[in-house]
Design an enzyme around this catalytic site. Structure first.
Site: not given
Ligand code: PMP
Length: 291
Positions: A52, A105, A151, A184
């Site tokens: 993940r 960058r 995440k 959630e």
């Protein structure tokens, strides 16, 4: 003794572990993280957490400068150096040091930090008697903006919801998506049980693809209880027989009241209690041994 923290391949004591003020993780929340646990000297769902982490990095177009195997080794070494068998591990990969502009960058190399420490849980009585939670006005980020499946270090959306929970004097908040469907909580996934069927929102409705969520879904199937992903409204939660939350830190924790409505009998239900126990048994025995 002070804990030792992994920073870009070296270990530092807590007071000496530092990142640059020019790190884009600090300046812009530009980076990703993971929260993993070890139980009894075994890292729980190790592959899944590492995968993940690399998936989150991929979505924000950031290449983690070490391989998955090297990353795993660094986690194991962090636990061994700190002599921790039951730990919470926080892994952060930030875009790294750049200039004051946004452009990634300008950040030649992502920074990697691994912190392992003891874990602080909700108080034991909340696992026994369940949480009272509320739904909050702050909605989940749009998937087309900052996808909640990443995440990312940009947790301000969740923090706003957490502040609303704090102001209401409850330990967690249920967040809705832009359409008003249940997504959630600020740091946990949510499940309901209705007529012996377990339902959790589709992750595409604004939830993290929780690793505990997935484990709990398979434990429920093994128990012979059917589990499905669905579209849940506040109505579905208020009228559920049971409700519980899952997360690496929280594990499985019952919810007994939402927005002042008692859930089921107002005490943790039988399916929640069984899953809480099965999860614990599985976590204690299933992880990757660190030595
Ligand atoms: N949702 C959010 C927003 C989270 O931060 C977490 C904790 N990482 C979870 C759900 C639970 O996910 P997991 O079971 O993988 O810890």
């Amino acid at each position: 003794m002070s804990i030792q923290i992994y920073v870009d391949g070296k270990f530092y004591y807590k007071d000496e572990a530092k990142v640059s003020v020019f790190d884009h993780g600090f300046l812009y929340g530009d980076g990703v993280f993971e929260g993993t646990r070890s139980y009894n000297g075994r890292i729980f769902q190790f592959e899944e957490h590492i995968d993940r982490l690399y998936d989150s990095a991929k979505v924000i177009a950031m290449e983690i400068p070490i391989s998955k195997d090297e990353m795993k080794q660094a986690h194991i070494e962090t636990l061994l150096r700190n002599n921790l068998r039951d730990a919470y591990i926080r892994t952060v990969v930030s875009r790294g040091v750049g200039d004051l502009g946004l452009d990634p960058r300008k950040c030649p190399r992502p920074s990697i930090i691994i912190i392992a420490d003891t874990i602080t849980l909700y108080p034991a009585e909340l696992y026994e008697h369940g949480l009272k939670v509320i739904t909050v006005p702050t909605r989940r980020n749009l998937s087309e903006a900052v996808n909640p499946m990443i995440k990312s270090l940009n947790y301000l959306n969740n923090i706003m919801a957490k502040i609303e929970a704090n102001l209401a004097g409850v330990p967690e908040a249920i967040m809705l998506n832009q359409e008003g469907y249940i997504a959630e909580c600020t740091g946990d996934n949510i499940f309901i049980v209705k007529d012996n069927v377990i339902v959790t929102p589709f992750t595409s409705f604004g939830a993290l693809r929780g690793i505990t969520r997935k484990v709990v879904m398979s434990l429920a199937e093994k128990m012979g209880v059917s589990v499905k992903e669905g579209m849940l409204t506040r109505y579905d939660v208020f009228t559920a027989d049971e409700c519980f939350l899952t997360g690496t830190a929280a594990e499985v924790i019952p919810v007994v009241e939402v927005d002042g409505r008692r859930i089921g009998e107002g005490v943790p239900g039988p399916i929640t209690r069984r899953l809480k126990k099965d999860f614990h048994d599985y976590a204690e025995t299933s992880g990757t041994p660190i030595e």
